[in-house]
Design a protein around this motif. Sequence first.
Motif, short mmCIF file in Angstrom:
data_model
loop_
_atom_site.label_atom_id
_atom_site.label_comp_id
_atom_site.label_asym_id
_atom_site.label_seq_id
_atom_site.Cartn_x
_atom_site.Cartn_y
_atom_site.Cartn_z
N ALA A 111 0.30 9.57 2.41
CA ALA A 111 -1.13 9.89 2.34
C ALA A 111 -1.35 11.39 2.53
O ALA A 111 -2.19 12.00 1.86
CB ALA A 111 -1.89 9.10 3.40
N GLU A 112 -0.58 12.01 3.43
CA GLU A 112 -0.70 13.45 3.65
C GLU A 112 -0.33 14.22 2.39
O GLU A 112 -1.02 15.18 2.00
CB GLU A 112 0.21 13.89 4.79
CG GLU A 112 -0.22 13.42 6.17
CD GLU A 112 0.77 13.83 7.24
OE1 GLU A 112 1.77 14.54 6.90
OE2 GLU A 112 0.57 13.46 8.41
N ALA A 115 -3.01 13.89 -0.23
CA ALA A 115 -4.18 14.67 0.14
C ALA A 115 -3.99 16.14 -0.20
O ALA A 115 -4.89 16.80 -0.72
CB ALA A 115 -4.48 14.49 1.63
N SER A 120 -7.34 11.21 -3.93
CA SER A 120 -8.11 10.41 -2.97
C SER A 120 -7.31 9.24 -2.42
O SER A 120 -7.78 8.56 -1.50
CB SER A 120 -9.38 9.89 -3.64
OG SER A 120 -9.06 9.05 -4.73
N ARG A 121 -6.15 9.00 -3.00
CA ARG A 121 -5.30 7.91 -2.54
C ARG A 121 -3.85 8.26 -2.85
O ARG A 121 -3.56 9.12 -3.69
CB ARG A 121 -5.67 6.59 -3.22
CG ARG A 121 -5.43 6.60 -4.73
CD ARG A 121 -5.77 5.29 -5.37
NE ARG A 121 -5.30 5.24 -6.76
CZ ARG A 121 -5.28 4.16 -7.52
NH1 ARG A 121 -5.74 3.01 -7.02
NH2 ARG A 121 -4.83 4.20 -8.76
N SER A 316 -5.22 4.73 1.14
CA SER A 316 -6.35 5.66 1.11
C SER A 316 -5.99 6.92 1.88
O SER A 316 -5.47 6.87 2.99
CB SER A 316 -7.59 5.00 1.72
OG SER A 316 -8.62 5.94 1.87
N VAL A 317 -6.30 8.06 1.28
CA VAL A 317 -6.03 9.33 1.96
C VAL A 317 -6.86 9.45 3.22
O VAL A 317 -6.41 10.01 4.23
CB VAL A 317 -6.30 10.50 0.99
CG1 VAL A 317 -6.43 11.83 1.74
CG2 VAL A 317 -5.18 10.59 -0.03
N SER A 318 -8.08 8.87 3.20
CA SER A 318 -8.94 8.95 4.37
C SER A 318 -8.52 7.98 5.45
O SER A 318 -9.05 8.03 6.57
CB SER A 318 -10.39 8.67 3.96
OG SER A 318 -10.54 7.33 3.51
N GLY A 319 -7.58 7.07 5.12
CA GLY A 319 -7.14 6.06 6.10
C GLY A 319 -8.00 4.82 6.07
O GLY A 319 -7.80 3.90 6.85
N GLY A 320 -8.98 4.79 5.13
CA GLY A 320 -9.86 3.64 5.04
C GLY A 320 -9.26 2.49 4.27
O GLY A 320 -8.21 2.60 3.69
#
Length: 320
Positions: A111-112, A115, A120-121, A316-320
């Motif tokens: 994910a890092e 990003a 976005s993913r 998800s990059v946001s962790g969602g």
Amino acid sequence: MTAPTLLPPGLRVRPATPDDAVAVCALLNEVDLLEIGRPDTELTRIQADLKHPEVDLEHDSWLLFEGARLIGYGLLWDDSGGERIDIDHYILPGQLPCALHLFALMEARAAERAAVNGASRAVVHLHLTLNPTMDLPALRARGWQPVRRYNVMARQLSPSADPLPTSPPGVTLRPCLEEADRRIAHALLQEAMTEHFDFQYRTYPQWLDDIDAERVDWSLIWIAHVDGLGDAAMLRTHNDRASMAWIGNLAVLRQARGRGLGSHLLRYGFGHYAALGRDRVGLGVDTDNTSNALALYERHGMTLDFGVDTWELIVSVSGG
């Protein structure tokens, strides 16, 4: 994305260094023996992975130890510059909490990386044999699923059964002994493979790093020239596996297909390695390949050695 579990006492994780290549190779061969019945990992492959300039070993590699014993290994790389991230994950059997710990660390790093690429993913891919040491229900529970099947095909060779074939009219082969031809081979490969699943375009310098060009025997990579079309196909092979000779790429431009170039290059590779004294040759093929490569290899006597699935996880990059 699940947070890493705590490791049991006596276990630790650290990044790999190039000096760990021998230990990593031994671990992977131990896993190979369990999964496919023979050791099949060459030290040169691990050395190339651990020195690849696009891999930040401090953040993209993981060694898992039980005391002094290496029981797990992970490596992450980013060929796409976008959302697609690849990982290797190896674990000895009976180590599920440790395996899941490594997965959590690697998924977070994927994910890092995505990003940083502005995605976005992260679409993370992993290759596993059909009988892996990893617990597949536990992998599915993390959201991973198989999305593609590859076959490793193999064939016996002999000088009597596999003479070098005569070239079709208007077709000539030449090895990539000159820099200009190496660049042509790269360009042919990139153009011919664009429609293939999981293809990621690689620049010429990136390709040289990928194939560990300092170790490549360029006499084992051939370009096919077709009168009226020009350079239209390439065959990349290497002779550094103990178990068999290996065909890394067979690529034919779309406009040159249907002329028997794939068959000719394949039989040329068979004949070349039979003359060198190799008794077996192998390659990997996408079973859903749109160019019908699997049928080509089967027609020429190649049979299934073992299967490999591509597993995918979307993070998800946001962790969602």
